[in-house]
Design a protein around this motif. Structure first.
Motif, PDB file in Angstrom:
ATOM      1  N   TRP B 194      -3.226  -5.223   8.963  1.00 21.10           N
ATOM      2  CA  TRP B 194      -3.311  -3.985   8.179  1.00 21.10           C
ATOM      3  C   TRP B 194      -3.743  -4.299   6.745  1.00 21.10           C
ATOM      4  O   TRP B 194      -4.610  -3.630   6.191  1.00 21.10           O
ATOM      5  N   ASP B 195      -3.129  -5.361   6.185  1.00 21.67           N
ATOM      6  CA  ASP B 195      -3.468  -5.768   4.812  1.00 21.67           C
ATOM      7  C   ASP B 195      -4.961  -6.031   4.664  1.00 21.67           C
ATOM      8  O   ASP B 195      -5.583  -5.607   3.689  1.00 21.67           O
ATOM      9  N   VAL B 196      -5.517  -6.731   5.647  1.00 20.67           N
ATOM     10  CA  VAL B 196      -6.935  -7.103   5.582  1.00 20.67           C
ATOM     11  C   VAL B 196      -7.800  -5.848   5.527  1.00 20.67           C
ATOM     12  O   VAL B 196      -8.711  -5.729   4.700  1.00 20.67           O
ATOM     13  N   GLU B 197      -7.481  -4.906   6.413  1.00 15.10           N
ATOM     14  CA  GLU B 197      -8.306  -3.694   6.519  1.00 15.10           C
ATOM     15  C   GLU B 197      -8.141  -2.798   5.283  1.00 15.10           C
ATOM     16  O   GLU B 197      -9.107  -2.266   4.746  1.00 15.10           O
ATOM     17  N   ILE B 198      -6.900  -2.650   4.840  1.00 13.70           N
ATOM     18  CA  ILE B 198      -6.631  -1.835   3.652  1.00 13.70           C
ATOM     19  C   ILE B 198      -7.341  -2.440   2.430  1.00 13.70           C
ATOM     20  O   ILE B 198      -8.007  -1.727   1.673  1.00 13.70           O
ATOM     21  N   ASP B 199      -7.214  -3.764   2.281  1.00 15.58           N
ATOM     22  CA  ASP B 199      -7.835  -4.425   1.130  1.00 15.58           C
ATOM     23  C   ASP B 199      -9.354  -4.285   1.164  1.00 15.58           C
ATOM     24  O   ASP B 199      -9.987  -4.059   0.133  1.00 15.58           O
ATOM     25  N   ARG B 200      -9.932  -4.412   2.358  1.00 14.14           N
ATOM     26  CA  ARG B 200     -11.391  -4.311   2.491  1.00 14.14           C
ATOM     27  C   ARG B 200     -11.877  -2.949   1.980  1.00 14.14           C
ATOM     28  O   ARG B 200     -12.826  -2.865   1.195  1.00 14.14           O
ATOM     29  N   VAL B 201     -11.185  -1.896   2.386  1.00 21.08           N
ATOM     30  CA  VAL B 201     -11.610  -0.551   1.995  1.00 21.08           C
ATOM     31  C   VAL B 201     -11.333  -0.311   0.506  1.00 21.08           C
ATOM     32  O   VAL B 201     -12.179   0.226  -0.218  1.00 21.08           O
ATOM     33  N   LEU B 202     -10.161  -0.754   0.039  1.00 25.74           N
ATOM     34  CA  LEU B 202      -9.819  -0.521  -1.373  1.00 25.74           C
ATOM     35  C   LEU B 202     -10.799  -1.234  -2.307  1.00 25.74           C
ATOM     36  O   LEU B 202     -11.190  -0.683  -3.338  1.00 25.74           O
ATOM     37  N   VAL B 203     -11.209  -2.438  -1.925  1.00 20.28           N
ATOM     38  CA  VAL B 203     -12.163  -3.173  -2.762  1.00 20.28           C
ATOM     39  C   VAL B 203     -13.481  -2.402  -2.829  1.00 20.28           C
ATOM     40  O   VAL B 203     -14.039  -2.186  -3.907  1.00 20.28           O
ATOM     41  N   GLU B 204     -13.948  -1.961  -1.660  1.00 22.14           N
ATOM     42  CA  GLU B 204     -15.207  -1.214  -1.638  1.00 22.14           C
ATOM     43  C   GLU B 204     -15.088   0.090  -2.429  1.00 22.14           C
ATOM     44  O   GLU B 204     -16.059   0.566  -3.016  1.00 22.14           O
ATOM     45  N   ALA B 205     -13.875   0.641  -2.438  1.00 27.15           N
ATOM     46  CA  ALA B 205     -13.644   1.904  -3.151  1.00 27.15           C
ATOM     47  C   ALA B 205     -13.380   1.690  -4.641  1.00 27.15           C
ATOM     48  O   ALA B 205     -13.108   2.658  -5.358  1.00 27.15           O
ATOM     49  N   THR B 206     -13.424   0.432  -5.079  1.00 25.41           N
ATOM     50  CA  THR B 206     -13.112   0.034  -6.463  1.00 25.41           C
ATOM     51  C   THR B 206     -11.712   0.476  -6.888  1.00 25.41           C
ATOM     52  O   THR B 206     -11.458   0.793  -8.047  1.00 25.41           O
ATOM     53  N   LEU B 207     -10.792   0.486  -5.906  1.00 29.26           N
ATOM     54  CA  LEU B 207      -9.411   0.881  -6.196  1.00 29.26           C
ATOM     55  C   LEU B 207      -8.516  -0.358  -6.230  1.00 29.26           C
ATOM     56  O   LEU B 207      -8.845  -1.405  -5.669  1.00 29.26           O
ATOM     57  N   ILE B 208      -7.382  -0.200  -6.901  1.00 28.89           N
ATOM     58  CA  ILE B 208      -6.448  -1.315  -7.031  1.00 28.89           C
ATOM     59  C   ILE B 208      -5.316  -1.141  -6.036  1.00 28.89           C
ATOM     60  O   ILE B 208      -4.720  -0.054  -5.942  1.00 28.89           O
ATOM     61  N   ARG B 209      -5.048  -2.221  -5.297  1.00 32.15           N
ATOM     62  CA  ARG B 209      -3.941  -2.167  -4.357  1.00 32.15           C
ATOM     63  C   ARG B 209      -2.631  -2.167  -5.138  1.00 32.15           C
ATOM     64  O   ARG B 209      -2.394  -3.058  -5.963  1.00 32.15           O
TER      65      ARG B 209
END
Lengths: 166, 247
Positions: B194-209
């Motif tokens: 889950w972490d991998v997928e969430i991080d992948r999308v957040l990075v592309e979205a320029t959002l901070i986890r």
């Protein structure tokens, strides 16, 4: 005298069910759609096996009733069995049914459901079912029924629906 | 039965929330999208709750009885899915965090052989949830990498909901027993994916986890936030007022 042997009943019911149409795509039969999976003779009566397209598709209930009604005209004891496995896929939609979709203004599923990119329409062209142009645009991955996405054609400017590859 | 109730209740409660958008979404296409997702989830609910209700032969229950005649404390859904809709970004953030978890969970369920009925339901659900996850991820990216206004608002939505994500991976006795039997996934392994997928999308979205802080839990044991009670009151009023009513 109607021949009541199991094999002739199965044949007669199968023929009868070719006229049961999908309630939301009324030009396609449940056989065309791959929704009717089997007609068999079990425990002294006919069993029609159907599978839902999408888990929550309200058409499934109507289809189940329509199939039961049609089958009972041949065998009054006929039953309907709904199975989930194997999960329904657009790969089961016949070629003829795809042609009927295009003729009725719905772009049929493109390619195989095993290709996950097709599922979301990424990088794939869905030709306009009306003018055949490939200059089309996804408006929304969802549509009027669970099985369709909304497109518009940049050439003829008509909006159209695409039967999702699923 | 508890494991199946959790699956059914997650889907049911989120479906009801999404249904509240009907006629209110910011655009017609999105109104249709959210309610289509709700419809898939209701279908999954019917399957899971029908199966859950059939497991006790002495006291069989229908899916409708389980959905409409249980009280708040008998619902076992995640706190995340019962949170109110907020604005469109809040709804999308909730959907995104849940979809990625639900997809991984359903993929496991579809593969396991401990309960073949549950596997059949999950195999259908996987295809539906994959579509939902693609949609919610694209919105996260569009809003995050959009205007400064959409960026800051979707960041806040994710920040606000983050405290509810820990519950998805907080294994209790039901999860551990289910995991040993093979029915349920190992939640620590699921978290890694889950972490991998969430991080992948957040990075592309320029959002901070967001940083993991204190996590809110309780839904799995029936201890809910105040959001659920009012939602159930609306959802259940008809069958409770007119028992046995039919169309």
């Amino acid at each position: 005298m109607i021949d009541r042997s199991p094999s002739s009943l199965v044949k007669a019911v199968s023929r009868q069910l070719q006229d049961v149409m999908d309630p939301e795509l009324t030009f396609l039969s449940v056989t065309d759609m791959g929704i009717l999976r089997d007609v068999k003779f079990e425990n002294g009566h006919i069993v029609c096996v159907i599978t839902p397209t999408y888990s929550g598709c309200p058409a499934t209930e109507v289809i189940s009733e329509d199939v039961l009604k049609a089958a009972r005209e041949i065998d009054p004891d006929a039953e309907v069995e709904v199975v989930l496995s194997p999960a329904w896929t657009t790969d089961w939609i016949s070629l003829e049914a795809r042609e009927k979709m295009t003729a009725n203004g719905i772009a049929p599923p493109e390619g195989s459901s095993h290709d996950k990119a097709f599922l979301t329409g990424d990088g794939h062209t869905i030709p306009c079912p009306i003018c055949k142009s490939k200059e089309t645009k996804l408006i929304s991955p969802f549509g009027s029924t669970p099985c369709k996405a909304s497109f518009t054609c940049n050439a003829c400017l008509e909006p159209f629906e695409h039967f999702k590859c699923f | 039965m508890h494991a199946l109730l959790r699956l059914g209740d997650d889907a049911l409660v989120l479906a009801q929330r999404l249904g509240e958008w009907c006629g209110h979404a910011p655009a017609l296409e999105e109104d249709i999208a959210l309610t289509n997702i709700a419809l898939d989830l209701i279908g999954q609910t019917q399957s899971y709750l029908t199966l859950a209700g059939s497991l006790d032969p002495d006291a069989p229950k229908t899916d409708d009885e389980l959905a409409f005649l249980r009280s708040e404390s008998e619902f076992k859904n995640l706190l995340l899915v019962e949170q109110s809709n907020g604005h469109f970004g809040d709804t999308i953030a909730r959907q995104f965090l849940f979809d990625q978890y639900a997809l991984l969970r359903a993929e496991h369920l579809a593969q396991q052989t401990f309960d073949l009925d549950a596997a059949a339901i999950a195999a259908k659900a996987v295809k539906e949830i994959r579509y939902h996850a693609a949609h919610s991820s694209k919105w996260i990216i569009r809003l995050g990498d959009g205007t400064s206004e959409s960026h800051s608002r979707i960041q806040k939505s994710i920040d606000d909901l983050w405290a509810f994500t820990g519950e998805m991976f907080a294994a209790d006795d039901v999860d551990i027993a289910g995991s040993i039997a093979g029915l349920l996934p190992d939640l620590s392994a699921l978290k890694t994916q889950w972490d991998v997928e969430i991080d992948r999308v957040l990075v592309e979205a320029t959002l901070i986890r967001p940083k993991d802080g204190a996590m809110k839990t309780g839904g799995r044991t029936g201890v809910h936030t105040e959001e659920l009670g009012t939602m159930l009151a609306e959802m259940q009023i008809l069958p409770r007022t007119h028992p046995g009513a039919s169309w």
